[in-house]
Scaffold this active site. Structure first.
Site, short mmCIF file in Angstrom:
data_model
loop_
_atom_site.label_atom_id
_atom_site.label_comp_id
_atom_site.label_asym_id
_atom_site.label_seq_id
_atom_site.Cartn_x
_atom_site.Cartn_y
_atom_site.Cartn_z
N HIS A 229 0.85 -1.19 0.00
CA HIS A 229 0.00 0.00 0.00
C HIS A 229 0.89 1.24 0.00
CE1 HIS A 229 -4.12 -1.69 1.40
NE2 HIS A 229 -3.46 -2.59 0.72
N TYR B 142 -8.99 5.89 7.34
CA TYR B 142 -9.07 6.27 8.75
C TYR B 142 -10.01 7.47 8.79
CZ TYR B 142 -4.87 3.46 9.86
OH TYR B 142 -3.97 2.45 10.05
N PRO C 32 -4.10 0.39 18.53
CA PRO C 32 -3.92 -0.09 17.16
C PRO C 32 -3.96 0.98 16.07
CG PRO C 32 -6.10 -0.66 17.96
CD PRO C 32 -5.37 -0.06 19.11
N LYS D 102 1.32 -0.07 14.78
CA LYS D 102 2.73 -0.23 15.14
C LYS D 102 3.04 -1.53 15.89
CE LYS D 102 4.89 3.16 13.40
NZ LYS D 102 4.58 2.61 12.09
N TYR E 14 4.36 6.31 9.87
CA TYR E 14 3.51 5.16 9.53
C TYR E 14 4.30 4.08 8.79
CZ TYR E 14 -0.97 2.85 8.45
OH TYR E 14 -2.01 1.96 8.38
C1 PHB Z 1 -6.28 -4.10 10.64
O1 PHB Z 1 -6.34 -4.38 9.44
O2 PHB Z 1 -6.73 -4.87 11.50
C2 PHB Z 1 -5.68 -2.82 11.06
C3 PHB Z 1 -5.09 -2.00 10.12
C4 PHB Z 1 -4.56 -0.78 10.50
C5 PHB Z 1 -4.61 -0.40 11.82
C6 PHB Z 1 -5.18 -1.23 12.77
C7 PHB Z 1 -5.72 -2.44 12.40
O3 PHB Z 1 -4.10 0.82 12.18
#
Ligand code: PHB
Length: 390
Positions: free
Chosen positions: A74, A202, A291, A295, A383
């Protein structure tokens, strides 16, 4: 009978398995113990964003050749707020990317590669305690698959045994760690549907945060902010989709049957100590991050890279110089990741007591990040992952 190995590793998660793998490449033997079965480890679905550093290590050491076939690169994420999406282009900002490759897939690869190399890897072997860590011969006591007592004497013991670590107490004593609880959780769903977007979304909305993630072309992972005490079973599928759709204003999600739901609590934790004598803790045993910054697993990998170099020097060169630096080196990165995870969380979530002032300030913060190249680069750098120590 007491068995001997050079490094006894408690926990067959990403940290423990990768450490065994890196040590073996340096000619250092280890025994890895885990209370869970192989199946449990390989099927527990966890988050899966890998930093470029993590992918490079897995590739360079032959630990994963499926990251590009089963996983996908990505080159950005979308921050969504005020009804519109704003792309953070990682490739353009920092020339790096991330890979969506769920943790249990990494674990399948690592287990296969370790077993093929003859690794002593013992499932269903819960560790009761570790002792003598301030001597040159630390010990691990466990219960083997057949119910018999297992006693291992090593040159070094590593706790890679997750947030309920057995090794942590021996290392931190009564010092524990720094702890922060958040006033919300994530309601997570797994559904059978095509992806709703190419990249992760997000989203900050008046109803709270949502994350639109993916697992595969057929299965999607999505989350929305909820109360930590939320009972996951009270909502109908229709209600869940309505709540998710409402939290990504301006976007339309592809819906499908929801086959798993769970509530994930949010916390931040950093142990006061990571090392005592001949024992160290790494990964979730040493720290927990919320989450939002993705990280968790990457931080475990970074800990292990730093520790494996220190152990190579100690066990092969006889010098404890790198080991003496391990805690400071690892903690510097852990606290940066802790801050980044907290920052992403605070910028995107809505607290119950947030005022209209708070909401407007938050939107201004999101604009500050997305409308300037420096703002986008700040997010992209963190990130995709800061460089590992040379
Ligand atoms: C997930 O795909 O579970 C996931 C992806 C990004 C995040 C947290 C969880 O920041």
């Amino acid at each position: 009978m007491t068995e001997r190995t050079r490094v006894a590793i408690v926990g067959a998660g990403p940290a423990g398995l990768l450490l065994a793998h890196l040590l073996d490449r340096a000619g250092i033997s280890s025994i890895v113990l885990d209370s869970r079965t192989r199946e449990e480890i390989e099927t527990t679905v966890r988050a899966g964003i890998l930093e470029q550093n993590t992918v490079e290590i897995l590739r360079e050491t032959g630990a994963s050749d499926r990251v590009d076939t089963v996983g996908s690169r990505h080159d950005g994420i979308e921050l969504r707020f005020d009804g519109a999406g704003h792309r953070i282009d990682f490739a353009e900002s920092v020339g790096r990317g991330v890979w969506l490759y769920p943790q249990h897939e990494v674990l399948k690869d690592l287990i296969a590669v370790r077993l093929a190399a003859g690794q002593d890897l013992r499932f269903s072997t819960p560790v009761a305690h570790v002792s003598d860590i301030e001597s040159d011969r630390p010990r691990v006591v466990a219960t083997g698959q057949d119910g018999r007592r297992v006693e291992i004497e090593a040159d070094f013991v590593v706790g890679a045994d997750g947030s309920r670590s057995v090794v942590r107490e021996a290392v931190t004593g009564s010092h524990g760690g720094f702890f922060r609880e958040y006033p919300f959780a994530w309601f997570g769903v797994l559904c059978e549907a095509p992806p709703s977007a190419h990249e992760l979304i997000y989203s900050n909305s008046p109803d709270g945060f949502a994350l639109i993630s993916q697992r595969s072309p057929e299965v999607q992972r999505m989350y929305f902010q909820c109360d930590p005490a939320q009972d996951p079973d009270v909502f109908s599928e229709r209600q869940l989709w309505d709540m998710l759709q409402a939290r990504v204003p301006g976007a339309t999600l592809h819906e499908g049957p929801i086959f798993q739901r769970d509530v994930l609590r949010f916390r931040s934790f950093v142990a006061h100590r990571l090392l005592k004598g001949r024992a160290a803790i790494v990964g979730d045993a040493a720290h927990t991050v919320p989450p939002t910054g993705a990280k968790g697993m990457n931080l475990a990998v970074a800990d292990v890279v730093v520790l494996s170099r220190a152990l190579e020097q100690l066990l092969q060169g006889g010098s404890a110089e790198l080991l003496a630096q391990f805690e400071d080196t690892a903690l510097a990165r852990i606290w940066k990741a802790q801050h980044f995870s907290w920052w992403m969380t605070s910028m995107l979530h809505r607290t119950a007591d947030a005022s209209e002032f708070d909401a407007r300030r938050q939107l201004a913060e999101l604009r500050t990040v997305t409308e300037s190249a420096a703002g986008r680069a700040y997010l992209a750098e963190a990130y995709t992952g800061w460089p590992l120590p040379a």
